[in-house]
Scaffold this motif. Structure first.
Motif, PDB file in Angstrom:
ATOM      1  N   LEU A 423     -47.348   3.907   4.566  1.00 16.82           N
ATOM      2  CA  LEU A 423     -46.157   3.475   3.836  1.00 16.82           C
ATOM      3  C   LEU A 423     -45.023   2.852   4.545  1.00 16.82           C
ATOM      4  CD1 LEU A 423     -43.757   6.933   3.361  1.00 16.82           C
ATOM      5  CD2 LEU A 423     -45.534   6.978   4.716  1.00 16.82           C
ATOM      6  N   GLU A 424     -43.965   2.004   3.993  1.00 18.41           N
ATOM      7  CA  GLU A 424     -43.307   1.254   4.807  1.00 18.41           C
ATOM      8  C   GLU A 424     -41.766   2.031   4.822  1.00 18.41           C
ATOM      9  OE1 GLU A 424     -43.157  -3.286   4.208  1.00 18.41           O
ATOM     10  OE2 GLU A 424     -41.847  -2.423   2.961  1.00 18.41           O
ATOM     11  N   VAL A 425     -41.455   2.209   6.239  1.00 21.38           N
ATOM     12  CA  VAL A 425     -40.070   2.903   6.456  1.00 21.38           C
ATOM     13  C   VAL A 425     -39.527   2.409   7.733  1.00 21.38           C
ATOM     14  CG1 VAL A 425     -41.304   5.268   5.498  1.00 21.38           C
ATOM     15  CG2 VAL A 425     -41.578   4.545   8.042  1.00 21.38           C
ATOM     16  N   VAL A 426     -38.269   3.031   7.730  1.00 18.66           N
ATOM     17  CA  VAL A 426     -37.407   2.844   9.072  1.00 18.66           C
ATOM     18  C   VAL A 426     -38.206   3.621  10.149  1.00 18.66           C
ATOM     19  CG1 VAL A 426     -35.300   2.532  10.373  1.00 18.66           C
ATOM     20  CG2 VAL A 426     -35.466   1.740   7.917  1.00 18.66           C
ATOM     21  N   HIS A 427     -39.005   3.382  11.114  1.00 23.14           N
ATOM     22  CA  HIS A 427     -39.695   4.240  11.829  1.00 23.14           C
ATOM     23  C   HIS A 427     -38.935   5.271  12.554  1.00 23.14           C
ATOM     24  CE1 HIS A 427     -42.032   5.551  15.242  1.00 23.14           C
ATOM     25  NE2 HIS A 427     -43.234   5.461  14.713  1.00 23.14           N
ATOM     26  N   PHE A 428     -37.809   5.061  13.238  1.00 19.77           N
ATOM     27  CA  PHE A 428     -37.055   5.846  14.235  1.00 19.77           C
ATOM     28  C   PHE A 428     -36.315   7.096  13.016  1.00 19.77           C
ATOM     29  CE2 PHE A 428     -33.599   3.096  13.540  1.00 19.77           C
ATOM     30  CZ  PHE A 428     -32.560   3.762  13.265  1.00 19.77           C
ATOM     31  N   GLN A 429     -35.973   6.542  11.670  1.00 19.43           N
ATOM     32  CA  GLN A 429     -35.277   7.465  10.968  1.00 19.43           C
ATOM     33  C   GLN A 429     -36.451   8.316  10.246  1.00 19.43           C
ATOM     34  OE1 GLN A 429     -32.707   5.516   7.925  1.00 19.43           O
ATOM     35  NE2 GLN A 429     -31.257   4.671   9.417  1.00 19.43           N
ATOM     36  N   PHE A 430     -37.316   7.891   9.896  1.00 23.69           N
ATOM     37  CA  PHE A 430     -38.339   8.703   9.207  1.00 23.69           C
ATOM     38  C   PHE A 430     -39.183   9.722  10.186  1.00 23.69           C
ATOM     39  CE2 PHE A 430     -42.759   9.226   7.307  1.00 23.69           C
ATOM     40  CZ  PHE A 430     -42.500   9.667   5.998  1.00 23.69           C
TER      41      PHE A 430
END
Length: 550
Positions: A423-430
């Motif tokens: 899935l597509e995410v903001v890596h450090f937030q997720f």
């Protein structure tokens, strides 16, 4: 009947009756004695497809053809009036028709009457019948008027239909004049044919005849004339219903007011003949819309101003975060540093009571450090730039398991990912989102039971059924994290996501009450939703639904 009397050979039923009748028993005598003018006229009417009746001689005896026969109906005068004197055959109306017959027989003049009501006996009763007819003189061989030829049409149905139409129009006008709405009729060229009182009163006219033609152009706002012509031109072309809005001058105050008109085409034999329409005053509605538009513009400007202030406040918040991370933490680090020095060098010299108090100072400083760090994390979820990238959940979970390895080992816990997904995410937030949830499951585990944490994923295509804020046009991933920890009462399923909300005391479990608030904010940053369900002493379930692709 002698063969040479061929003038009676044809004529259908009436010809047959005339041939079979024994005329020798009548004052007219046998046909061989009839004058040529009578023979010729009888032959004409018998062969005519138009209803005809002949009055002949001094007593005005009657002859008629097949076309006239239906006029007499059934159970009436037919066939007994054939050859019968006029006064006897038409006794019920003789006083009405004899004066007209006399004009023809005595003066030799023809007469014409249209839609004249003359009742006759037919169908077993006296009926009111309307006639359109002509009386014409028939002259004999000497030039004298010997008969009257009647060419006639029963116009009762036409007259009654016209009356019904006039009555229908009268009722329509009466109803239309009681209506508070405008009602009008035009031809296909927008020439007014009718307007009700409400319309006429508004434009200052007393009768619709004054409003005929295109007088309407004098009361429609000049800027709206083209709107009317173009609208009706389209309706004529498409032959469909039309709806227009334009301004009309009020005769009472000379102000233009907005009206909405709706019209439907009217047809005759499939040909467009014009329009029947209504109109409603929408001046108040237009004024409301204008005021609403102005209010929206005003509110939009206020919102823009508020946004500027908000941006300024966000910058100030970022400055505050910087101060918190540097200036506020600096004295805290000094407190922690000197506390460590005292612990190493002076701890044994403290009294038992002093040692307890000193340990509380250290504990408070550590909680202060955690609180500042969590507040910074919470504020950064809104202010930091969001760069989305595609990740594999399996890799992320393995990375977090390594970070939590010591805690898992102490409690002999397990974290199991049953099925992975991308899935597509903001890596450090997720990563922080998943880390917070997994560390919470370890932290709030039962004292004597090893924590068992399970992660499951599922692709969702009809996400609106889960939450109305989601879309059915996007593909979503549902991530479910289940544990066997201490759980919570279901009534707190929403409250636990609020800032500084704790369901357990600081003495039992260390924490600031910000971790789940950070989780919810990260989920919102990803256009998703999160929910929690729990049962006291039986564990908890966190369900996250995020778009698979942003």
């Amino acid at each position: 009947m002698k063969k040479e009397f061929h003038f009676l050979d044809d004529g259908g039923e009436m010809g047959k009756l005339m041939r079979e009748k024994d005329w020798s028993l009548t004052p007219l005598g046998a046909p061989e004695g009839w004058p040529q003018s009578l023979r010729t006229t009888v032959n004409i009417i018998l062969n005519s497809p138009f209803p005809m009746f002949l009055f002949w001689g001094d007593t005005l005896k009657g002859f008629y053809n097949d076309a006239y026969r239906p006029i007499l109906g059934v159970d009436g005068k037919h066939p007994k009036i054939l050859g019968l004197n006029g006064a006897e055959a038409w006794a019920e109306i003789w006083k009405d028709i004899y004066p007209m017959l006399s004009v023809v027989t005595k003066k030799g003049e023809s007469i014409w009457r249209e839609n004249l009501m003359i009742p006759i006996y037919r169908n077993g009763r006296i009926e009111d019948v309307y006639w359109t007819f002509s009386y014409s003189p028939v002259k004999d061989e000497k030039g004298n008027v010997s008969g009257v030829l009647v060419i006639v049409t029963d116009t009762t149905e036409a007259v009654m239909a016209e009356r019904r139409l006039r009555e229908s129009e009268r009722r329509f006008r009466d109803i239309a004049n009681l209506s508070p709405m405008w009602i009008w009729i035009t031809d296909a060229d927008i020439n007014v044919e009718y307007a009700n009182k409400e319309l006429l009163n508004f434009i200052g006219l007393s009768h619709y005849s004054e409003f005929e033609g295109q007088v309407w152009k004098n009361v429609v706002h000049p800027d709206d004339i083209d709107v009317v012509f173009e609208g009706f031109a389209r309706a004529v072309e498409t032959q469909e219903r039309l709806s227009l809005e334009y301004r009309v001058k009020n005769a009472e105050n000379n102000n233009y007011e907005w009206f909405k008109i709706v019209a439907v085409p009217k047809f005759e034999d499939g040909v467009l003949k014009g329009f029947l329409g209504t109109a409603m005053n929408i001046e108040q509605q237009k004024s409301y819309e204008e005021n609403l538009k102005n209010e929206v513009n005003h509110r939009t400007k206020e919102l823009a101003s508020s946004n500027l202030k908000l941006e300024k406040m966000n910058k100030e918040l970022q400055s505050f975060a910087y101060i918190s991370s540097h200036d506020l933490q600096e004295p805290l680090r000094k407190i922690q540093m000197f506390a460590e020095v005292l612990m190493d060098n002076e701890y044994d010299q403290l009294s038992t009571s002093g040692k307890v108090k000193f340990e509380k100072i250290q504990s408070a400083a550590n909680r202060m450090q955690s609180l500042i760090n969590d507040l910074l994390s919470y504020s950064r979820t809104d202010t930091e730039q969001r760069v989305f990238e595609t990740i594999d959940l399996k890799d992320l979970v393995e990375d977090i398991k390594n970070d939590l390895g010591e805690e898992l080992s102490k409690k002999e816990g397990t974290i199991t990912l049953k099925n992975s997904c991308q899935l597509e995410v903001v890596h450090f937030q997720f990563r922080q989102l998943i880390y917070n949830l997994l560390s919470n499951s370890i932290k709030y585990s039962k004292a004597d039971v090893p924590p068992v944490i399970t992660i499951e994923t599922e692709v969702i295509k009809k996400a609106k059924s889960i939450d109305s804020s989601l879309s059915n046009t996007k593909e979503y991933v549902q991530i479910t994290i289940t544990d066997n920890g201490i759980g919570f009462e279901d009534q707190f399923s929403e409250k636990i996501f609020e800032v500084f909300q704790r369901l357990h005391s600081k003495q039992e479990y260390v924490g600031t009450g910000i971790g789940l608030a950070i989780v919810k904010k990260i989920v919102q940053n990803h256009a998703g939703v999160i929910s929690a369900a729990g049962e006291l002493n039986k564990g908890s379930v966190f369900t996250i639904v995020l778009p698979k692709k942003q």
